[in-house]
Write a protein that holds these residues in place. Structure first.
Motif, PDB file in Angstrom:
ATOM      1  N   THR A   1       0.848  -1.184   0.000  1.00 27.01           N
ATOM      2  CA  THR A   1       0.000   0.000   0.000  1.00 27.01           C
ATOM      3  C   THR A   1       0.887   1.238   0.000  1.00 27.01           C
ATOM      4  OG1 THR A   1      -1.719  -1.147   1.270  1.00 27.01           O
ATOM      5  CG2 THR A   1      -1.798   1.271   1.235  1.00 27.01           C
ATOM      6  N   ALA A   2       0.737   2.073  -1.004  1.00 26.53           N
ATOM      7  CA  ALA A   2       1.521   3.307  -1.086  1.00 26.53           C
ATOM      8  C   ALA A   2       0.878   4.357  -0.197  1.00 26.53           C
ATOM      9  CB  ALA A   2       1.596   3.795  -2.524  1.00 26.53           C
ATOM     10  N   LEU A   3       1.679   4.930   0.709  1.00 24.48           N
ATOM     11  CA  LEU A   3       1.168   5.940   1.621  1.00 24.48           C
ATOM     12  C   LEU A   3       1.559   7.357   1.201  1.00 24.48           C
ATOM     13  CD1 LEU A   3       1.768   4.295   5.120  1.00 24.48           C
ATOM     14  CD2 LEU A   3      -0.267   4.218   3.666  1.00 24.48           C
ATOM     15  N   SER A   4       2.628   7.469   0.423  1.00 22.41           N
ATOM     16  CA  SER A   4       3.049   8.810   0.001  1.00 22.41           C
ATOM     17  C   SER A   4       4.009   8.700  -1.177  1.00 22.41           C
ATOM     18  CB  SER A   4       3.734   9.562   1.153  1.00 22.41           C
ATOM     19  OG  SER A   4       4.962   8.946   1.497  1.00 22.41           O
ATOM     20  N   ALA A   5       4.133   9.820  -1.882  1.00 21.98           N
ATOM     21  CA  ALA A   5       5.116   9.946  -2.963  1.00 21.98           C
ATOM     22  C   ALA A   5       5.592  11.387  -2.960  1.00 21.98           C
ATOM     23  CB  ALA A   5       4.516   9.574  -4.306  1.00 21.98           C
ATOM     24  N   ASP A   6       6.899  11.547  -3.028  1.00 27.40           N
ATOM     25  CA  ASP A   6       7.466  12.889  -2.942  1.00 27.40           C
ATOM     26  C   ASP A   6       8.645  12.984  -3.889  1.00 27.40           C
ATOM     27  OD1 ASP A   6       8.218  15.432  -2.131  1.00 27.40           O
ATOM     28  OD2 ASP A   6       9.337  14.712  -0.390  1.00 27.40           O
ATOM     29  N   LEU A   7       8.675  14.043  -4.687  1.00 27.83           N
ATOM     30  CA  LEU A   7       9.810  14.248  -5.581  1.00 27.83           C
ATOM     31  C   LEU A   7      10.940  14.874  -4.799  1.00 27.83           C
ATOM     32  CD1 LEU A   7      10.961  13.988  -8.375  1.00 27.83           C
ATOM     33  CD2 LEU A   7       9.989  16.202  -8.952  1.00 27.83           C
ATOM     34  N   ASP A   8      11.936  14.056  -4.508  1.00 23.86           N
ATOM     35  CA  ASP A   8      13.069  14.472  -3.690  1.00 23.86           C
ATOM     36  C   ASP A   8      13.934  15.435  -4.474  1.00 23.86           C
ATOM     37  OD1 ASP A   8      15.040  14.709  -1.873  1.00 23.86           O
ATOM     38  OD2 ASP A   8      15.779  12.653  -2.010  1.00 23.86           O
ATOM     39  N   ASP A   9      14.131  16.670  -3.942  1.00 26.95           N
ATOM     40  CA  ASP A   9      14.939  17.663  -4.641  1.00 26.95           C
ATOM     41  C   ASP A   9      16.204  18.009  -3.856  1.00 26.95           C
ATOM     42  OD1 ASP A   9      13.717  18.930  -2.583  1.00 26.95           O
ATOM     43  OD2 ASP A   9      13.058  20.691  -3.720  1.00 26.95           O
ATOM     44  N   ASP A  10      16.743  17.011  -3.140  1.00 28.49           N
ATOM     45  CA  ASP A  10      17.940  17.266  -2.341  1.00 28.49           C
ATOM     46  C   ASP A  10      19.220  17.020  -3.131  1.00 28.49           C
ATOM     47  OD1 ASP A  10      17.987  14.560  -2.631  1.00 28.49           O
ATOM     48  OD2 ASP A  10      18.033  14.072  -0.491  1.00 28.49           O
ATOM     49  N   GLY A  11      19.103  16.953  -4.454  1.00 25.76           N
ATOM     50  CA  GLY A  11      20.270  16.709  -5.298  1.00 25.76           C
ATOM     51  C   GLY A  11      20.212  15.361  -5.973  1.00 25.76           C
ATOM     52  N   ALA A  12      19.433  14.433  -5.395  1.00 25.74           N
ATOM     53  CA  ALA A  12      19.329  13.093  -5.977  1.00 25.74           C
ATOM     54  C   ALA A  12      18.331  13.069  -7.120  1.00 25.74           C
ATOM     55  CB  ALA A  12      18.919  12.091  -4.904  1.00 25.74           C
ATOM     56  N   ASP A  13      17.369  13.981  -7.096  1.00 28.45           N
ATOM     57  CA  ASP A  13      16.362  14.058  -8.154  1.00 28.45           C
ATOM     58  C   ASP A  13      15.713  12.701  -8.408  1.00 28.45           C
ATOM     59  OD1 ASP A  13      16.570  16.735  -8.541  1.00 28.45           O
ATOM     60  OD2 ASP A  13      17.943  16.603 -10.241  1.00 28.45           O
ATOM     61  N   ALA A  14      14.925  12.252  -7.455  1.00 26.46           N
ATOM     62  CA  ALA A  14      14.230  10.976  -7.614  1.00 26.46           C
ATOM     63  C   ALA A  14      12.915  11.037  -6.851  1.00 26.46           C
ATOM     64  CB  ALA A  14      15.087   9.818  -7.112  1.00 26.46           C
ATOM     65  N   TRP A  15      11.942  10.307  -7.348  1.00 24.38           N
ATOM     66  CA  TRP A  15      10.710  10.138  -6.594  1.00 24.38           C
ATOM     67  C   TRP A  15      10.969   9.182  -5.438  1.00 24.38           C
ATOM     68  CZ3 TRP A  15       6.367  12.851  -7.006  1.00 24.38           C
ATOM     69  CH2 TRP A  15       6.082  13.516  -8.193  1.00 24.38           C
ATOM     70  N   GLU A  16      10.427   9.498  -4.286  1.00 24.08           N
ATOM     71  CA  GLU A  16      10.534   8.608  -3.131  1.00 24.08           C
ATOM     72  C   GLU A  16       9.119   8.202  -2.733  1.00 24.08           C
ATOM     73  OE1 GLU A  16      11.920   9.319   1.321  1.00 24.08           O
ATOM     74  OE2 GLU A  16      13.628   9.195  -0.047  1.00 24.08           O
ATOM     75  N   VAL A  17       8.835   6.923  -2.879  1.00 24.67           N
ATOM     76  CA  VAL A  17       7.496   6.404  -2.607  1.00 24.67           C
ATOM     77  C   VAL A  17       7.544   5.526  -1.365  1.00 24.67           C
ATOM     78  CG1 VAL A  17       5.540   5.121  -3.536  1.00 24.67           C
ATOM     79  CG2 VAL A  17       7.026   6.416  -5.092  1.00 24.67           C
ATOM     80  N   ASN A  18       6.693   5.849  -0.392  1.00 17.49           N
ATOM     81  CA  ASN A  18       6.624   5.074   0.840  1.00 17.49           C
ATOM     82  C   ASN A  18       5.580   3.972   0.675  1.00 17.49           C
ATOM     83  OD1 ASN A  18       5.131   5.031   3.862  1.00 17.49           O
ATOM     84  ND2 ASN A  18       7.344   4.851   3.852  1.00 17.49           N
ATOM     85  N   VAL A  19       6.023   2.719   0.839  1.00 18.54           N
ATOM     86  CA  VAL A  19       5.147   1.561   0.635  1.00 18.54           C
ATOM     87  C   VAL A  19       5.169   0.684   1.884  1.00 18.54           C
ATOM     88  CG1 VAL A  19       4.723  -0.508  -0.746  1.00 18.54           C
ATOM     89  CG2 VAL A  19       5.582   1.573  -1.849  1.00 18.54           C
ATOM     90  N   VAL A  20       3.973   0.263   2.311  1.00 15.79           N
ATOM     91  CA  VAL A  20       3.857  -0.691   3.413  1.00 15.79           C
ATOM     92  C   VAL A  20       3.386  -2.021   2.836  1.00 15.79           C
ATOM     93  CG1 VAL A  20       2.727  -1.245   5.590  1.00 15.79           C
ATOM     94  CG2 VAL A  20       3.321   1.129   5.068  1.00 15.79           C
ATOM     95  N   LYS A  21       4.198  -3.056   3.050  1.00 15.14           N
ATOM     96  CA  LYS A  21       3.852  -4.378   2.536  1.00 15.14           C
ATOM     97  C   LYS A  21       2.800  -5.049   3.417  1.00 15.14           C
ATOM     98  CE  LYS A  21       6.989  -6.856   0.594  1.00 15.14           C
ATOM     99  NZ  LYS A  21       8.175  -7.705   0.311  1.00 15.14           N
ATOM    100  N   GLY A  22       2.284  -6.168   2.931  1.00 20.15           N
ATOM    101  CA  GLY A  22       1.230  -6.874   3.642  1.00 20.15           C
ATOM    102  C   GLY A  22       1.625  -7.329   5.027  1.00 20.15           C
ATOM    103  N   ASP A  23       2.918  -7.595   5.230  1.00 15.72           N
ATOM    104  CA  ASP A  23       3.366  -8.054   6.548  1.00 15.72           C
ATOM    105  C   ASP A  23       3.680  -6.889   7.491  1.00 15.72           C
ATOM    106  OD1 ASP A  23       5.652  -7.038   5.451  1.00 15.72           O
ATOM    107  OD2 ASP A  23       6.806  -8.908   5.508  1.00 15.72           O
ATOM    108  N   GLY A  24       3.421  -5.663   7.022  1.00 16.29           N
ATOM    109  CA  GLY A  24       3.632  -4.507   7.891  1.00 16.29           C
ATOM    110  C   GLY A  24       4.981  -3.839   7.739  1.00 16.29           C
TER     111      GLY A  24
END
Length: 212
Positions: free
Chosen positions: A89-112
């Motif tokens: 389950t995706a809880l958030s997505a944020d375009l990281d602009d700290d120099g890495a230039d990547a999307w960071e998606v927070n995911v919680v798997k079925g086992d927690g």
């Protein structure tokens, strides 16, 4: 008459040697005043060129997640890629602009277990998934996770719904006085917007919580 002859002679000599002509004569105040006015106008024009200021005013906004503009991978794309790599389950997505230039998606798997999945903004390729080992979730976090799992509108669908308001730069869950909804940040025409997306209907409304 003699003065004119001297000026003509100096002018001819300067042209013959490729030099710059500077015509003047002792006591010729009009010529001196004209030369000074020309120099002043040239300096004012140069100062204007160097001090436009227009681009400077847009610097903060143009930094707004520049990877979106030249990458092409949207928040919805990044969430889909992250979930394909790390199902859950995706809880958030944020375009990281700290120099890495990547999307960071927070995911919680079925086992927690919780993972931060990084997605390239130009190709949509998953760059890696780092397990979050911090066991600091509280009752609010658990409530948000439960709400996200039961929601008819997931993070990807919330990003798609809010995309009509501008380029989505961040999406996440927000608990406002017991009502959980997706909170989405956008950028359009240099202006930032904040929106709420209902978990049940995907209805988009403007977020006025931070208004002064």
């Amino acid at each position: 008459m003699k003065r004119n002859i001297v000026i003509a002679t100096l002018t001819a000599a300067a042209l013959a040697t490729g030099g710059t002509v500077a015509a003047f004569a002792a006591g010729d105040d009009d010529a001196t005043a004209t030369q000074r006015q020309t120099d002043t106008n040239a300096q004012v024009a140069a100062d204007r060129d160097d001090d436009t200021g227009a681009d400077d005013r847009d610097d903060d906004v143009s930094e707004d997640r520049t990877a979106v503009s030249h990458g092409g991978v949207t928040a919805a794309d990044a969430i889909a890629a992250a979930l394909k790599h790390t199902p859950g389950t995706a809880l958030s997505a944020d375009l990281d602009d700290d120099g890495a230039d990547a999307w960071e998606v927070n995911v919680v798997k079925g086992d927690g277990t919780e993972y931060d999945v990084r997605v390239a903004p130009d190709s949509g390729k998953v760059l890696g998934a780092l397990r979050d080992t911090d066991d600091d979730s509280d009752a609010d976090d658990r409530a948000e996770l439960a709400a996200a799992k039961d929601a008819r509108t997931d993070a990807r669908e919330a990003a798609l719904a809010a995309a009509a308001k501008g380029t989505v730069t961040e999406v996440g869950l927000d608990d406002d006085n017991g009502t959980v909804a997706w909170s989405v940040d956008t950028v359009k025409d240099g202006k930032q917007g904040e929106w709420k997306v209902a978990l049940d209907s995907a209805k988009v409304t403007q977020d006025h919580d931070d208004d002064a």
